[in-house]
Write a protein that holds these residues in place. Structure first.
Motif, PDB file in Angstrom:
ATOM      1  N   PRO A 119      61.719 -13.485 -15.924  1.00 42.72           N
ATOM      2  CA  PRO A 119      60.211 -12.993 -15.905  1.00 42.72           C
ATOM      3  C   PRO A 119      60.908 -11.842 -17.423  1.00 42.72           C
ATOM      4  CG  PRO A 119      60.815 -12.578 -13.572  1.00 42.72           C
ATOM      5  CD  PRO A 119      61.548 -13.273 -14.203  1.00 42.72           C
ATOM      6  N   LEU A 120      60.450 -11.179 -18.021  1.00 44.64           N
ATOM      7  CA  LEU A 120      61.190 -10.361 -19.187  1.00 44.64           C
ATOM      8  C   LEU A 120      61.936  -9.510 -18.356  1.00 44.64           C
ATOM      9  CD1 LEU A 120      58.301 -10.634 -21.758  1.00 44.64           C
ATOM     10  CD2 LEU A 120      60.723 -11.637 -22.114  1.00 44.64           C
ATOM     11  N   ASP A 121      61.330  -8.433 -18.040  1.00 43.65           N
ATOM     12  CA  ASP A 121      62.210  -7.766 -16.869  1.00 43.65           C
ATOM     13  C   ASP A 121      63.524  -8.201 -15.893  1.00 43.65           C
ATOM     14  OD1 ASP A 121      60.202  -6.120 -18.542  1.00 43.65           O
ATOM     15  OD2 ASP A 121      58.452  -6.320 -16.617  1.00 43.65           O
ATOM     16  N   GLY A 122      63.165  -9.722 -16.216  1.00 45.65           N
ATOM     17  CA  GLY A 122      64.286  -9.584 -14.532  1.00 45.65           C
ATOM     18  C   GLY A 122      63.995  -9.626 -13.242  1.00 45.65           C
TER      19      GLY A 122
ATOM     20  N   ARG B 128      57.273  -0.472 -18.707  1.00 48.24           N
ATOM     21  CA  ARG B 128      57.601  -2.265 -18.952  1.00 48.24           C
ATOM     22  C   ARG B 128      58.623  -2.135 -20.880  1.00 48.24           C
ATOM     23  NH1 ARG B 128      57.073  -6.107 -15.484  1.00 48.24           N
ATOM     24  NH2 ARG B 128      55.639  -5.388 -14.174  1.00 48.24           N
ATOM     25  N   MET B 129      59.849  -1.779 -20.988  1.00 45.38           N
ATOM     26  CA  MET B 129      60.029  -1.559 -22.202  1.00 45.38           C
ATOM     27  C   MET B 129      60.629  -3.128 -23.113  1.00 45.38           C
ATOM     28  SD  MET B 129      63.813  -0.365 -23.466  1.00 45.38           S
ATOM     29  CE  MET B 129      63.827   1.419 -22.304  1.00 45.38           C
ATOM     30  N   ARG B 130      59.836  -2.847 -23.563  1.00 42.25           N
ATOM     31  CA  ARG B 130      60.098  -3.642 -25.220  1.00 42.25           C
ATOM     32  C   ARG B 130      60.793  -3.503 -26.563  1.00 42.25           C
ATOM     33  NH1 ARG B 130      59.882  -5.642 -20.700  1.00 42.25           N
ATOM     34  NH2 ARG B 130      57.686  -7.083 -20.176  1.00 42.25           N
TER      35      ARG B 130
ATOM     36  N   ARG C 117      66.911  -9.015 -39.944  1.00 40.75           N
ATOM     37  CA  ARG C 117      66.887  -9.990 -39.339  1.00 40.75           C
ATOM     38  C   ARG C 117      67.269  -9.942 -37.180  1.00 40.75           C
ATOM     39  NH1 ARG C 117      66.475 -15.192 -40.818  1.00 40.75           N
ATOM     40  NH2 ARG C 117      66.968 -15.097 -43.337  1.00 40.75           N
ATOM     41  N   VAL C 118      66.971 -10.371 -36.614  1.00 43.32           N
ATOM     42  CA  VAL C 118      66.594 -10.259 -34.651  1.00 43.32           C
ATOM     43  C   VAL C 118      67.354  -9.921 -34.318  1.00 43.32           C
ATOM     44  CG1 VAL C 118      66.572 -10.381 -33.061  1.00 43.32           C
ATOM     45  CG2 VAL C 118      64.705 -10.435 -34.528  1.00 43.32           C
ATOM     46  N   HIS C 119      68.285  -9.214 -34.049  1.00 41.96           N
ATOM     47  CA  HIS C 119      69.715  -8.635 -33.654  1.00 41.96           C
ATOM     48  C   HIS C 119      69.750  -9.082 -32.433  1.00 41.96           C
ATOM     49  CE1 HIS C 119      74.196  -8.041 -33.433  1.00 41.96           C
ATOM     50  NE2 HIS C 119      73.606  -7.086 -31.959  1.00 41.96           N
ATOM     51  N   ASP C 120      68.710  -8.387 -31.463  1.00 33.81           N
ATOM     52  CA  ASP C 120      69.158  -8.338 -29.962  1.00 33.81           C
ATOM     53  C   ASP C 120      67.529  -7.863 -29.342  1.00 33.81           C
ATOM     54  OD1 ASP C 120      69.748  -8.254 -27.306  1.00 33.81           O
ATOM     55  OD2 ASP C 120      71.227  -6.533 -27.815  1.00 33.81           O
ATOM     56  N   LEU C 121      68.029  -8.019 -28.443  1.00 39.73           N
ATOM     57  CA  LEU C 121      66.555  -7.634 -27.799  1.00 39.73           C
ATOM     58  C   LEU C 121      66.373  -7.512 -26.568  1.00 39.73           C
ATOM     59  CD1 LEU C 121      64.282 -11.144 -27.826  1.00 39.73           C
ATOM     60  CD2 LEU C 121      63.630  -9.512 -29.012  1.00 39.73           C
ATOM     61  N   HIS C 122      65.450  -5.996 -26.323  1.00 37.84           N
ATOM     62  CA  HIS C 122      65.443  -4.822 -24.921  1.00 37.84           C
ATOM     63  C   HIS C 122      64.234  -5.467 -24.190  1.00 37.84           C
ATOM     64  CE1 HIS C 122      69.264  -3.179 -26.568  1.00 37.84           C
ATOM     65  NE2 HIS C 122      68.480  -2.920 -27.688  1.00 37.84           N
ATOM     66  N   THR C 123      64.584  -5.816 -22.853  1.00 34.42           N
ATOM     67  CA  THR C 123      63.470  -6.051 -22.623  1.00 34.42           C
ATOM     68  C   THR C 123      63.585  -5.469 -20.569  1.00 34.42           C
ATOM     69  OG1 THR C 123      63.741  -7.998 -21.706  1.00 34.42           O
ATOM     70  CG2 THR C 123      62.720  -7.885 -23.519  1.00 34.42           C
ATOM     71  N   GLU C 124      63.321  -4.480 -20.180  1.00 41.07           N
ATOM     72  CA  GLU C 124      63.192  -4.087 -18.343  1.00 41.07           C
ATOM     73  C   GLU C 124      61.937  -2.971 -17.931  1.00 41.07           C
ATOM     74  OE1 GLU C 124      65.920  -0.587 -18.133  1.00 41.07           O
ATOM     75  OE2 GLU C 124      66.333  -0.750 -20.086  1.00 41.07           O
ATOM     76  N   PHE C 125      62.108  -2.919 -16.697  1.00 43.73           N
ATOM     77  CA  PHE C 125      61.517  -2.377 -15.963  1.00 43.73           C
ATOM     78  C   PHE C 125      62.394  -1.104 -16.401  1.00 43.73           C
ATOM     79  CE2 PHE C 125      58.843  -0.388 -13.205  1.00 43.73           C
ATOM     80  CZ  PHE C 125      57.702  -0.219 -13.380  1.00 43.73           C
ATOM     81  N   TYR C 126      61.540  -0.367 -16.987  1.00 45.57           N
ATOM     82  CA  TYR C 126      62.396   1.339 -17.347  1.00 45.57           C
ATOM     83  C   TYR C 126      61.992   1.977 -16.046  1.00 45.57           C
ATOM     84  CZ  TYR C 126      63.846   5.377 -18.745  1.00 45.57           C
ATOM     85  OH  TYR C 126      65.356   6.730 -19.137  1.00 45.57           O
ATOM     86  N   VAL C 127      62.671   2.233 -15.123  1.00 44.18           N
ATOM     87  CA  VAL C 127      62.479   3.252 -14.644  1.00 44.18           C
ATOM     88  C   VAL C 127      63.244   4.968 -14.878  1.00 44.18           C
ATOM     89  CG1 VAL C 127      62.862   4.602 -11.488  1.00 44.18           C
ATOM     90  CG2 VAL C 127      61.891   2.010 -12.577  1.00 44.18           C
ATOM     91  N   ASP C 128      62.057   6.269 -14.361  1.00 44.55           N
ATOM     92  CA  ASP C 128      62.748   7.547 -15.463  1.00 44.55           C
ATOM     93  C   ASP C 128      62.622   7.934 -14.128  1.00 44.55           C
ATOM     94  OD1 ASP C 128      62.124   8.964 -16.933  1.00 44.55           O
ATOM     95  OD2 ASP C 128      60.793   9.809 -17.525  1.00 44.55           O
TER      96      ASP C 128
END
Length: 100
Positions: free
Chosen positions: A4-7, A79-81, A89-100
């Motif tokens: 999954p994108l969020d692990g 869900r952070m995207r 050009r794409v250098h990196d992607l950030h995908t996670e379920f961000y808990v505040d």
């Protein structure tokens, strides 16, 4: 093997915390999953569509731009995207379920 994108921990967190995610129009996890390093901004936009927000980090020494495909209207768990472009050009992607 599917990841999954969020692990897996992100998927568990999404069950424990109330999610508050709004995605960009036309966004889909399948399309986002297909973004690869080295793609141009135009290629990403054709694949996923336009972002909700773009910005340049204040402390960036290089030509960096961030595209955000999600946000939390309530400023809480979501869900952070993010796509980070460096020199167009794409250098990196950030995908996670961000808990505040």
């Amino acid at each position: 093997m599917f990841r999954p994108l969020d692990g897996y921990l992100g998927e568990l967190a999404s069950l424990a915390f109330r999610e508050d995610t709004v995605f960009a129009p036309g966004y889909s996890a399948f399309k986002f999953w297909r973004i690869r390093r080295g793609m141009t901004e135009a290629e990403v936009e054709r694949l996923v569509g336009g972002p909700l927000k773009t910005w340049m980090p204040r402390d960036a020494d290089l030509d960096e731009v961030y595209w955000s495909y999600s946000h939390s209207p309530g400023d809480t768990h979501y869900r952070m995207r993010l796509v980070c472009f460096r020199d167009g050009r794409v250098h990196d992607l950030h995908t996670e379920f961000y808990v505040d």
